[in-house]
Design a protein around this motif. Sequence first.
Motif, PDB file in Angstrom:
ATOM      1  N   TYR A   8     -23.197  -3.202 -29.873  1.00  0.00           N
ATOM      2  CA  TYR A   8     -22.090  -2.595 -29.135  1.00  0.00           C
ATOM      3  C   TYR A   8     -22.608  -1.945 -27.864  1.00  0.00           C
ATOM      4  O   TYR A   8     -23.701  -1.397 -27.821  1.00  0.00           O
ATOM      5  CB  TYR A   8     -21.317  -1.596 -30.008  1.00  0.00           C
ATOM      6  N   TRP A   9     -21.789  -2.076 -26.815  1.00  0.00           N
ATOM      7  CA  TRP A   9     -22.127  -1.531 -25.511  1.00  0.00           C
ATOM      8  C   TRP A   9     -20.845  -1.295 -24.730  1.00  0.00           C
ATOM      9  O   TRP A   9     -19.748  -1.585 -25.223  1.00  0.00           O
ATOM     10  CB  TRP A   9     -23.077  -2.464 -24.756  1.00  0.00           C
ATOM     11  N   ASP A  10     -20.966  -0.779 -23.523  1.00  0.00           N
ATOM     12  CA  ASP A  10     -19.773  -0.411 -22.768  1.00  0.00           C
ATOM     13  C   ASP A  10     -19.977  -0.707 -21.287  1.00  0.00           C
ATOM     14  O   ASP A  10     -21.109  -0.811 -20.807  1.00  0.00           O
ATOM     15  CB  ASP A  10     -19.457   1.073 -22.964  1.00  0.00           C
ATOM     16  N   SER A  11     -18.861  -0.854 -20.594  1.00  0.00           N
ATOM     17  CA  SER A  11     -18.912  -1.065 -19.146  1.00  0.00           C
ATOM     18  C   SER A  11     -19.162   0.227 -18.395  1.00  0.00           C
ATOM     19  O   SER A  11     -19.472   0.215 -17.203  1.00  0.00           O
ATOM     20  CB  SER A  11     -17.606  -1.705 -18.664  1.00  0.00           C
ATOM     21  N   CYS A  12     -19.037   1.364 -19.077  1.00  0.00           N
ATOM     22  CA  CYS A  12     -19.265   2.675 -18.465  1.00  0.00           C
ATOM     23  C   CYS A  12     -20.354   3.420 -19.233  1.00  0.00           C
ATOM     24  O   CYS A  12     -20.558   3.198 -20.423  1.00  0.00           O
ATOM     25  CB  CYS A  12     -17.982   3.520 -18.480  1.00  0.00           C
ATOM     26  N   TYR A  19     -25.415   2.544 -19.798  1.00  0.00           N
ATOM     27  CA  TYR A  19     -25.121   1.145 -20.076  1.00  0.00           C
ATOM     28  C   TYR A  19     -25.168   0.269 -18.826  1.00  0.00           C
ATOM     29  O   TYR A  19     -25.158  -0.951 -18.927  1.00  0.00           O
ATOM     30  CB  TYR A  19     -23.741   1.018 -20.729  1.00  0.00           C
ATOM     31  N   HIS A  83     -16.596   1.847 -28.272  1.00  0.00           N
ATOM     32  CA  HIS A  83     -17.104   1.006 -27.192  1.00  0.00           C
ATOM     33  C   HIS A  83     -16.161  -0.164 -26.926  1.00  0.00           C
ATOM     34  O   HIS A  83     -15.485  -0.667 -27.828  1.00  0.00           O
ATOM     35  CB  HIS A  83     -18.499   0.497 -27.535  1.00  0.00           C
ATOM     36  N   ASP A  84     -16.161  -0.615 -25.670  1.00  0.00           N
ATOM     37  CA  ASP A  84     -15.238  -1.699 -25.314  1.00  0.00           C
ATOM     38  C   ASP A  84     -15.809  -3.092 -25.556  1.00  0.00           C
ATOM     39  O   ASP A  84     -15.092  -4.087 -25.429  1.00  0.00           O
ATOM     40  CB  ASP A  84     -14.766  -1.570 -23.852  1.00  0.00           C
ATOM     41  N   SER A  85     -17.092  -3.202 -25.895  1.00  0.00           N
ATOM     42  CA  SER A  85     -17.696  -4.506 -26.186  1.00  0.00           C
ATOM     43  C   SER A  85     -18.469  -4.412 -27.489  1.00  0.00           C
ATOM     44  O   SER A  85     -19.349  -3.561 -27.634  1.00  0.00           O
ATOM     45  CB  SER A  85     -18.630  -4.947 -25.050  1.00  0.00           C
ATOM     46  N   LYS A  86     -18.123  -5.296 -28.421  1.00  0.00           N
ATOM     47  CA  LYS A  86     -18.797  -5.326 -29.721  1.00  0.00           C
ATOM     48  C   LYS A  86     -18.967  -6.778 -30.152  1.00  0.00           C
ATOM     49  O   LYS A  86     -18.060  -7.600 -29.947  1.00  0.00           O
ATOM     50  CB  LYS A  86     -17.984  -4.564 -30.773  1.00  0.00           C
TER      51      LYS A  86
END
Length: 306
Positions: A8-12, A19, A83-86
């Motif tokens: 998991y990670w995020d654009s911010c 990130y 988070h917005d990406s998983k």
Amino acid sequence: MAYLKLEYWDSCDFGGLVYQLGYKNVMYLDVDVGTPTIEVIEEGSEDGDKNFVTFWKKMIKSYKFFMPVPEYQFDALNFAAMHDSKEITLRNGEKSRCLTFNVENKGWDNNGANVQVEISFSVDYITKSNCCQDKIEYSRCAACQKTLSGIIVANSAQYNDPIANGILINRYYMVYSTITGLSTLMFLGDKDLLWRDVYDWDYVCYGTYKWYLTGTQYKIYQYLTSSVAGLVANLQCYCLPNSYAQLYVSDNGGAYTATGSPVWYNLSVVPGINYTMTAGHNYKFKFYLFNNNCNYGYSNEVTISA
């Protein structure tokens, strides 16, 4: 794969984590998700004859599992849900983007030491549109686009004084320090008799030598070198990107036979392919270069006496 893998990670940047440079969190869970439920979502509209016309369809697979975790891991799972990406990689190696990821507390165990958590998530499995814009593209097979007039060692007499050493003007030559390193395609013009760099073609050749363009320089491919330590031959197979090398061996004049499994291009030189020889035998090696839709044939041949 022994565990379920959650990335998991995020654009911010948030939570004290940076990130923006490509950082990703990774968590491994010792759990099996079991059987999924499958939902097909369809979107479209009716035409003038009251027929439903589908714009797109999506098949979504949903999973749910339960497991006891300590409080710090429960916190980490809830943090992951923010988070917005998983991405989830299942034990069978199947990797998919998460559409939803929910964490629910089902009660504390062991006097508050562990929490029984329910995790449910869905993955974007297959999407189909009503046109062929998503068709799979096959890459074109590499083929020589320009035949060169020769190869020259960098800073050699031929390079430093080309006219006095038989180099023809208005011709193209590959200039290299080592044949397996990055090489430069150069043109010797008739106006000022100076070398200039050229990178007008993706694939060039000279005799049995073949190169492909990478940036503004060239790398050799379909080319075999070797080194020996004791009775172990290390074969370095120089390949095109996204291709395989299949090693072939001839022992004491026998027929060539395929040995081992095909090796992906990024491992074909380092670490290369090791082959254990028998003392007193004479070996010949070559490799077959191919990818999913192109067969390039065999490399040069290397001979080693054990």
